[in-house]
Design a protein around this motif. Structure first.
Motif, PDB file in Angstrom:
ATOM      1  N   GLU A 176      28.199 -55.828  17.757  1.00 48.21           N
ATOM      2  CA  GLU A 176      27.491 -56.429  16.666  1.00 48.21           C
ATOM      3  C   GLU A 176      25.998 -56.471  17.214  1.00 48.21           C
ATOM      4  OE1 GLU A 176      30.517 -59.155  14.160  1.00 48.21           O
ATOM      5  OE2 GLU A 176      29.250 -60.109  15.683  1.00 48.21           O
ATOM      6  N   ALA A 177      25.129 -56.509  16.198  1.00 49.65           N
ATOM      7  CA  ALA A 177      23.750 -56.728  16.422  1.00 49.65           C
ATOM      8  C   ALA A 177      23.264 -58.070  16.614  1.00 49.65           C
ATOM      9  CB  ALA A 177      22.945 -56.080  15.475  1.00 49.65           C
ATOM     10  N   LEU A 178      22.443 -58.478  17.894  1.00 54.79           N
ATOM     11  CA  LEU A 178      21.985 -59.829  17.758  1.00 54.79           C
ATOM     12  C   LEU A 178      20.657 -60.023  17.153  1.00 54.79           C
ATOM     13  CD1 LEU A 178      22.442 -62.463  19.301  1.00 54.79           C
ATOM     14  CD2 LEU A 178      20.911 -61.677  21.027  1.00 54.79           C
ATOM     15  N   ILE A 179      20.717 -60.746  16.090  1.00 52.95           N
ATOM     16  CA  ILE A 179      19.473 -60.729  15.421  1.00 52.95           C
ATOM     17  C   ILE A 179      18.521 -62.054  15.940  1.00 52.95           C
ATOM     18  CG2 ILE A 179      18.530 -60.948  13.036  1.00 52.95           C
ATOM     19  CD1 ILE A 179      20.950 -59.530  12.128  1.00 52.95           C
ATOM     20  N   ALA A 180      17.354 -62.182  15.664  1.00 47.86           N
ATOM     21  CA  ALA A 180      16.656 -62.984  16.117  1.00 47.86           C
ATOM     22  C   ALA A 180      15.631 -63.311  14.628  1.00 47.86           C
ATOM     23  CB  ALA A 180      15.636 -63.081  17.125  1.00 47.86           C
ATOM     24  N   ALA A 181      15.492 -64.512  14.343  1.00 43.59           N
ATOM     25  CA  ALA A 181      14.645 -64.750  13.245  1.00 43.59           C
ATOM     26  C   ALA A 181      13.859 -66.113  13.304  1.00 43.59           C
ATOM     27  CB  ALA A 181      15.596 -65.028  11.786  1.00 43.59           C
ATOM     28  N   ILE A 182      12.614 -65.837  13.561  1.00 39.23           N
ATOM     29  CA  ILE A 182      11.597 -66.832  13.968  1.00 39.23           C
ATOM     30  C   ILE A 182      10.414 -67.051  12.973  1.00 39.23           C
ATOM     31  CG2 ILE A 182      10.488 -67.852  15.821  1.00 39.23           C
ATOM     32  CD1 ILE A 182      11.773 -66.087  17.761  1.00 39.23           C
ATOM     33  N   ASP A 183      10.121 -68.101  12.616  1.00 35.13           N
ATOM     34  CA  ASP A 183       8.790 -68.460  12.036  1.00 35.13           C
ATOM     35  C   ASP A 183       7.429 -68.591  12.779  1.00 35.13           C
ATOM     36  OD1 ASP A 183       6.721 -69.104  10.198  1.00 35.13           O
ATOM     37  OD2 ASP A 183       7.691 -70.793   9.133  1.00 35.13           O
ATOM     38  N   LEU A 184       6.693 -67.428  12.760  1.00 40.00           N
ATOM     39  CA  LEU A 184       5.384 -67.083  13.676  1.00 40.00           C
ATOM     40  C   LEU A 184       4.434 -68.121  13.150  1.00 40.00           C
ATOM     41  CD1 LEU A 184       5.923 -63.576  14.643  1.00 40.00           C
ATOM     42  CD2 LEU A 184       7.047 -65.530  15.735  1.00 40.00           C
ATOM     43  N   ARG A 185       4.488 -68.527  12.020  1.00 41.64           N
ATOM     44  CA  ARG A 185       3.317 -69.189  11.289  1.00 41.64           C
ATOM     45  C   ARG A 185       3.024 -70.432  11.965  1.00 41.64           C
ATOM     46  NH1 ARG A 185       5.614 -68.020   5.451  1.00 41.64           N
ATOM     47  NH2 ARG A 185       7.465 -68.860   6.539  1.00 41.64           N
ATOM     48  N   GLY A 186       2.587 -70.497  13.179  1.00 38.19           N
ATOM     49  CA  GLY A 186       2.457 -71.617  13.729  1.00 38.19           C
ATOM     50  C   GLY A 186       1.788 -71.956  14.921  1.00 38.19           C
ATOM     51  N   ARG A 187       1.637 -72.898  15.986  1.00 41.07           N
ATOM     52  CA  ARG A 187       1.012 -72.870  17.146  1.00 41.07           C
ATOM     53  C   ARG A 187       1.812 -73.876  17.909  1.00 41.07           C
ATOM     54  NH1 ARG A 187       0.136 -76.051  12.378  1.00 41.07           N
ATOM     55  NH2 ARG A 187      -0.593 -78.206  13.019  1.00 41.07           N
TER      56      ARG A 187
END
Length: 344
Positions: A176-187
């Protein structure tokens, strides 16, 4: 604080060949990763583990209830974090627990807290942060425990949720694929490696973003997922791999990241909104599209393997970060011992 980013693009980590070795050394020595072994020690003393009817080792306890599951999670916070940023600690008490519920395909029902402080003034910013987060995320805070006669601030928060169909840490499969989902709208919210991407986001966006995970579960697009914790992307991948009795290989250049970020710090950071999912080739495109449609950077960053090692690669170089054939981390994989992963 760094400059806020607003693009969903995920540039490659600024990592040259010479820097790769330094990043690998820091990942191997990560305090956030090593601390997870403490959880296994406590679970062994309690006699609980990944083979129980309600398996431990996941982001929440999943308790069968009718046609679905009740989800129960708790998070405790380091004293220095509560002392250094009490309002944000209160906010995080809610946010990270809701993230754990979502990571298992659930929706939150209610929150309770336990607050210790040196007087009402000491407790006020923590309670204000808790209240602000519950109001923004739309989840009721229904009670808890308070002690205003202690010499230092401490905080723990628990949440109850419900899932119709689970995402777990035990169901990643080789290939299976390992998927990363991250909200980059930050600091970064200094001085800690906490990526703040939620405190000024509108309520409708926060709720809608969390809703993606139960929808992915209910559509059958994935079976395995995990909230990215203080262990960061690589440490969280290690916990997912151990629980599923698999390995993972991660191409560091494919990890979603803000521009001009320190690669080692980013890989060990706790994001306000970040998940790893394991999915088949058939489910991966729909998962990526669901995140990207909401402005959340998502990418297939690697592959689930059968060799029970956590490996990182970059420009042809390849290094093993953790080898489960030699060392346990949580120790909660079925057939390997007793452990748990509470509030990861």
């Amino acid at each position: 604080m760094t400059t806020r980013t607003s693009s969903i693009s995920a540039p490659s980590l600024p990592l040259g060949a010479d820097a790769f070795a330094a990043v690998v050394a820091k990942l191997r020595a990560s305090a956030g990763l090593r601390a997870k072994a403490d959880i296994g020690r406590a679970a062994a003393r309690l006699g609980i583990g990944g083979t129980d009817a309600v398996r431990v080792g996941d982001d929440c306890a999943a308790i069968p209830d009718g046609e679905g599951f009740l989800l129960f999670a708790i998070e405790g916070f380091m004293n220095e974090f509560v002392a250094g940023d009490p309002w944000f600690a209160g906010w995080c008490g809610v946010m990270v627990n809701l993230s754990d519920i979502a990571a298992m395909g659930g929706r939150p029902l209610a929150v309770v807290d336990a607050v210790w402080a040196a007087g009402e003034d000491g407790a006020a910013p923590v309670l204000d942060g808790l209240r602000a987060a519950c109001e923004r995320f739309g989840v009721p805070l229904v009670g808890g425990h308070t002690n205003l006669s202690t010499d230092r601030g401490q905080l723990s928060v628990a949440v109850l949720g419900r899932a119709n169909r689970l995402l777990t840490s035990f169901d990643a499969r080789p290939g299976e694929a390992l998927i990363a989902a991250i909200d980059l709208r930050g600091r970064y919210r200094e001085p800690f490696s906490n990526w703040e991407a939620a405190t000024d986001a509108p309520a409708h966006r926060l709720k809608g973003d969390l809703e993606l995970l139960p929808r992915i579960a209910e559509r059958g697009l994935a079976r395995a997922a995990k909230d990215i914790s203080q262990g960061g992307v690589v440490g969280t991948a290690a916990m997912l791999a151990e629980c599923s009795n698999v390995g993972v290989e991660i191409d560091l250049a494919r990890v979603p990241a803000p521009a001009d970020i320190d690669p080692a710090r980013w890989l060990m950071s706790f994001p306000s909104y970040g998940y790893l999912l394991s999915a088949s080739a058939a489910g991966t495109p729909a998962i990526l599209a669901s995140f990207e449609q909401r402005g959340i950077a998502a990418a297939a960053i690697g592959t689930v393997t059968a060799d029970r090692r956590v490996t990182v690669t970059h420009q042809g170089a390849r290094e093993v970060i953790w080898d489960f054939t030699r060392d346990r981390l949580l120790g909660c994989a079925p057939g390997t011992g007793t452990g748990t992963e509470d509030a990861a």
